[in-house]
Design a protein around this motif. Structure first.
Motif, PDB file in Angstrom:
ATOM      1  N   VAL A   1       0.853  -1.191   0.000  1.00  0.00           N
ATOM      2  CA  VAL A   1       0.000   0.000   0.000  1.00  0.00           C
ATOM      3  C   VAL A   1       0.887   1.237   0.000  1.00  0.00           C
ATOM      4  N   THR A   2       0.577   2.172  -0.893  1.00  0.00           N
ATOM      5  CA  THR A   2       1.300   3.448  -0.948  1.00  0.00           C
ATOM      6  C   THR A   2       0.317   4.598  -0.809  1.00  0.00           C
ATOM      7  N   PHE A   3       0.531   5.438   0.205  1.00  0.00           N
ATOM      8  CA  PHE A   3      -0.213   6.687   0.333  1.00  0.00           C
ATOM      9  C   PHE A   3       0.616   7.769  -0.351  1.00  0.00           C
ATOM     10  N   ALA A   4       0.132   8.246  -1.489  1.00  0.00           N
ATOM     11  CA  ALA A   4       0.929   9.110  -2.367  1.00  0.00           C
ATOM     12  C   ALA A   4       0.781  10.593  -2.068  1.00  0.00           C
ATOM     13  N   GLY A   5      -0.168  10.965  -1.201  1.00  0.00           N
ATOM     14  CA  GLY A   5      -0.377  12.373  -0.904  1.00  0.00           C
ATOM     15  C   GLY A   5      -1.201  13.065  -1.974  1.00  0.00           C
ATOM     16  N   TYR A   6      -1.288  14.376  -1.835  1.00  0.00           N
ATOM     17  CA  TYR A   6      -2.020  15.167  -2.825  1.00  0.00           C
ATOM     18  C   TYR A   6      -1.130  15.319  -4.055  1.00  0.00           C
ATOM     19  N   ARG A   7      -1.643  14.941  -5.221  1.00  0.00           N
ATOM     20  CA  ARG A   7      -0.821  14.844  -6.423  1.00  0.00           C
ATOM     21  C   ARG A   7      -1.298  15.774  -7.527  1.00  0.00           C
ATOM     22  N   THR A   8      -0.350  16.245  -8.336  1.00  0.00           N
ATOM     23  CA  THR A   8      -0.673  16.988  -9.551  1.00  0.00           C
ATOM     24  C   THR A   8      -0.434  16.146 -10.802  1.00  0.00           C
ATOM     25  N   ASP A   9       0.015  14.907 -10.606  1.00  0.00           N
ATOM     26  CA  ASP A   9       0.311  14.018 -11.729  1.00  0.00           C
ATOM     27  C   ASP A   9      -0.662  12.844 -11.783  1.00  0.00           C
ATOM     28  N   VAL A  10      -1.907  13.091 -11.380  1.00  0.00           N
ATOM     29  CA  VAL A  10      -2.904  12.025 -11.345  1.00  0.00           C
ATOM     30  C   VAL A  10      -3.122  11.376 -12.715  1.00  0.00           C
ATOM     31  N   PRO A  11      -3.151  12.129 -13.823  1.00  0.00           N
ATOM     32  CA  PRO A  11      -3.336  11.458 -15.128  1.00  0.00           C
ATOM     33  C   PRO A  11      -2.275  10.404 -15.406  1.00  0.00           C
ATOM     34  N   GLN A  12      -1.022  10.709 -15.112  1.00  0.00           N
ATOM     35  CA  GLN A  12       0.057   9.732 -15.332  1.00  0.00           C
ATOM     36  C   GLN A  12      -0.089   8.537 -14.403  1.00  0.00           C
ATOM     37  N   LEU A  13      -0.491   8.786 -13.172  1.00  0.00           N
ATOM     38  CA  LEU A  13      -0.662   7.694 -12.215  1.00  0.00           C
ATOM     39  C   LEU A  13      -1.793   6.766 -12.656  1.00  0.00           C
ATOM     40  N   MET A  14      -2.882   7.352 -13.144  1.00  0.00           N
ATOM     41  CA  MET A  14      -3.997   6.514 -13.590  1.00  0.00           C
ATOM     42  C   MET A  14      -3.628   5.698 -14.812  1.00  0.00           C
ATOM     43  N   ARG A  15      -2.799   6.252 -15.677  1.00  0.00           N
ATOM     44  CA  ARG A  15      -2.369   5.481 -16.840  1.00  0.00           C
ATOM     45  C   ARG A  15      -1.480   4.295 -16.437  1.00  0.00           C
ATOM     46  N   SER A  16      -0.929   4.364 -15.235  1.00  0.00           N
ATOM     47  CA  SER A  16      -0.079   3.276 -14.742  1.00  0.00           C
ATOM     48  C   SER A  16      -0.881   2.195 -14.029  1.00  0.00           C
ATOM     49  N   ALA A  17      -2.163   2.471 -13.773  1.00  0.00           N
ATOM     50  CA  ALA A  17      -2.966   1.584 -12.945  1.00  0.00           C
ATOM     51  C   ALA A  17      -3.642   0.493 -13.771  1.00  0.00           C
ATOM     52  N   TYR A  18      -4.094  -0.516 -13.080  1.00  0.00           N
ATOM     53  CA  TYR A  18      -4.761  -1.668 -13.690  1.00  0.00           C
ATOM     54  C   TYR A  18      -6.279  -1.549 -13.561  1.00  0.00           C
ATOM     55  N   LEU A  19      -6.724  -0.990 -12.438  1.00  0.00           N
ATOM     56  CA  LEU A  19      -8.151  -0.733 -12.244  1.00  0.00           C
ATOM     57  C   LEU A  19      -8.337   0.290 -11.135  1.00  0.00           C
ATOM     58  N   GLY A  20      -9.544   0.852 -11.045  1.00  0.00           N
ATOM     59  CA  GLY A  20      -9.842   1.863 -10.037  1.00  0.00           C
ATOM     60  C   GLY A  20     -10.899   1.381  -9.064  1.00  0.00           C
ATOM     61  N   THR A  21     -10.905   1.976  -7.877  1.00  0.00           N
ATOM     62  CA  THR A  21     -11.882   1.604  -6.849  1.00  0.00           C
ATOM     63  C   THR A  21     -12.285   2.825  -6.040  1.00  0.00           C
ATOM     64  N   ILE A  22     -13.601   2.966  -5.826  1.00  0.00           N
ATOM     65  CA  ILE A  22     -14.132   3.970  -4.906  1.00  0.00           C
ATOM     66  C   ILE A  22     -15.128   3.242  -4.014  1.00  0.00           C
ATOM     67  N   ALA A  23     -14.705   2.949  -2.783  1.00  0.00           N
ATOM     68  CA  ALA A  23     -15.477   2.084  -1.883  1.00  0.00           C
ATOM     69  C   ALA A  23     -16.169   2.883  -0.784  1.00  0.00           C
ATOM     70  N   SER A  24     -16.830   3.956  -1.159  1.00  0.00           N
ATOM     71  CA  SER A  24     -17.459   4.836  -0.173  1.00  0.00           C
ATOM     72  C   SER A  24     -18.482   4.093   0.673  1.00  0.00           C
ATOM     73  N   THR A  25     -18.632   4.534   1.910  1.00  0.00           N
ATOM     74  CA  THR A  25     -19.580   3.905   2.827  1.00  0.00           C
ATOM     75  C   THR A  25     -20.743   4.814   3.183  1.00  0.00           C
TER      76      THR A  25
END
Length: 386
Positions: free
Chosen positions: A253-277
């Motif tokens: 698990v990596t907590f990356a902080g507040y980022r300005t490079d989110v587009p590049q990070l998302m292009r590196s990802a395999y899938l996304g998750t929003i598990a709101s309660t």
């Protein structure tokens, strides 16, 4: 002199996150609606950098109506576009007195609980009594949000619009074999990155993500997974990192902080998750993930579930169900063909429904719409469903 438009936010200047994206969309919409750039004014609760046409006005401070009067008069404001503007509101009463002809409230959250029968009838009556201090139009990001207005506050549906968030598909796009995040955070390249981007309140479900990672450890399936969380500030991640103490999941698990490079990070990802309660709106990060070609797993909650087509570009989970979440993560990791099908469908959905151009055009059309007289008799058969 050409009339001006005042764009109002109840938050502080330079808030960032989704507010930054909305600022850009509102500006483009105002220009498209016919306002010159020099006639677009801005107000925030607090202003940190002195700029021309930027003012400090607090929605909830009665004294600030004096500031508002000065701005409206000095700049001949004919239209107001206000984020999460409540009604009735002294802001609107002041605007009406100063000759503002069109007030549009843009809501990024729910307005009320849902009511039926007598309770809903009472709220419709309240609307009639307070209509003079209400916006001409309400914009909502999802059908679920709109329903809290029509079936919670008694607002006539003809006063409402649903305009989903828009994403710049030229900035958020898929890229095969992107390794940016792996390089930045030293993530082993054999791990599939699952990304979350957003706020860190308890209702956003970060705890569910942690529990899902611990569940993978119990199943001895941690190795192919790495969870990347973006958006934490200061010490916000501490309570969640503490959940992983003495576990192998901590290394995944990596907590990356507040980022300005989110587009590049998302292009590196395999899938996304929003598990709101808890209640979650139609989030900007969800459409960014779709536009980046990421299958998306979301909690089956109000506006959030509207972002995907279940089983086509992602899956629903029940709020808090980390067992199901862990299983769906593994489903995508074990079935590459399914992941690719959902990735293509996610991108297609973003291009078709959630482009920034479509959002801007719809907002511009609302800004240019003829205001509805608050003295009209209230009739709306669509609300007579109870």
């Amino acid at each position: 002199m050409a009339q001006s438009i005042l764009v109002m936010f109840h938050c502080n200047q330079h808030t960032g996150y989704a507010i930054g994206s909305l600022e850009k969309a509102f500006k483009q919409a105002a220009i498209q609606a016919g306002f010159e750039e020099g006639n677009i004014l801005w107000s925030y609760r607090k202003v940190f950098s002195s700029e021309e046409n930027v003012f400090s006005i607090n929605y909830f401070c009665p004294r600030d109506t004096v500031k508002l009067k000065e701005v409206l008069k000095a700049h001949d404001v004919g239209t107001i576009l206000a984020f999460d503007l409540p009604h009735p509101s002294p802001i609107i009463r002041t605007a009406r007195k100063m000759g503002v002809s069109n007030v549009v409230a843009y809501w990024g959250a729910s307005m009320s609980s849902i009511y039926k029968g007598l309770k809903l009838f009472i709220r419709r009556c309240q609307w009639i009594l307070q209509a003079g201090a209400a916006p001409d139009f309400f914009i909502f990001e999802s059908d679920a949000m709109l329903r809290t207005a029509t079936h919670g506050r008694g607002i006539p549906s003809r006063r409402t619009r649903v305009i989903p968030l828009g994403v710049d598909t030229n900035i958020f796009f898929p890229a095969a074999e992107e390794r940016y995040a792996q390089k930045i955070f030293s993530i082993p390249i054999n791990r599939k990155i699952i990304i979350y981007s957003g706020h860190m309140e308890e209702r956003k479900g970060i705890r569910v993500l942690m529990n899902a990672m611990l569940e993978l450890e119990r199943r001895q399936r941690l190795e192919p997974v790495h969870l990347l969380i973006c958006g934490n500030k200061d010490q916000q991640s501490n309570i969640y990192e503490d959940m992983l103490i003495n576990s192998q999941a901590k290394k995944h698990v990596t907590f990356a902080g507040y980022r300005t490079d989110v587009p590049q990070l998302m292009r590196s990802a395999y899938l996304g998750t929003i598990a709101s309660t808890g209640w979650d709106s139609f989030t900007m990060s969800s459409v960014e993930m779709l536009s980046s070609g990421l299958p998306l797993i979301v909690s089956e909650l109000q506006g959030l579930k509207e972002t995907i087509e279940n089983g086509v570009c992602g899956f629903y989970i029940a709020p808090g169900d980390y067992h199901a979440l862990a299983s769906l993560w593994l489903k995508y990791i074990d079935d590459i063909e399914l992941r690719e099908q959902h990735a293509k469908a996610a991108r297609k959905r973003a291009e078709k429904l959630y482009s920034i151009d479509a959002q801007v055009t719809r907002i511009a059309q609302t800004l240019a719409s003829k205001p509805i007289s608050p003295n009209e008799i209230y009739r709306d058969r669509k609300l007579e469903e109870y």
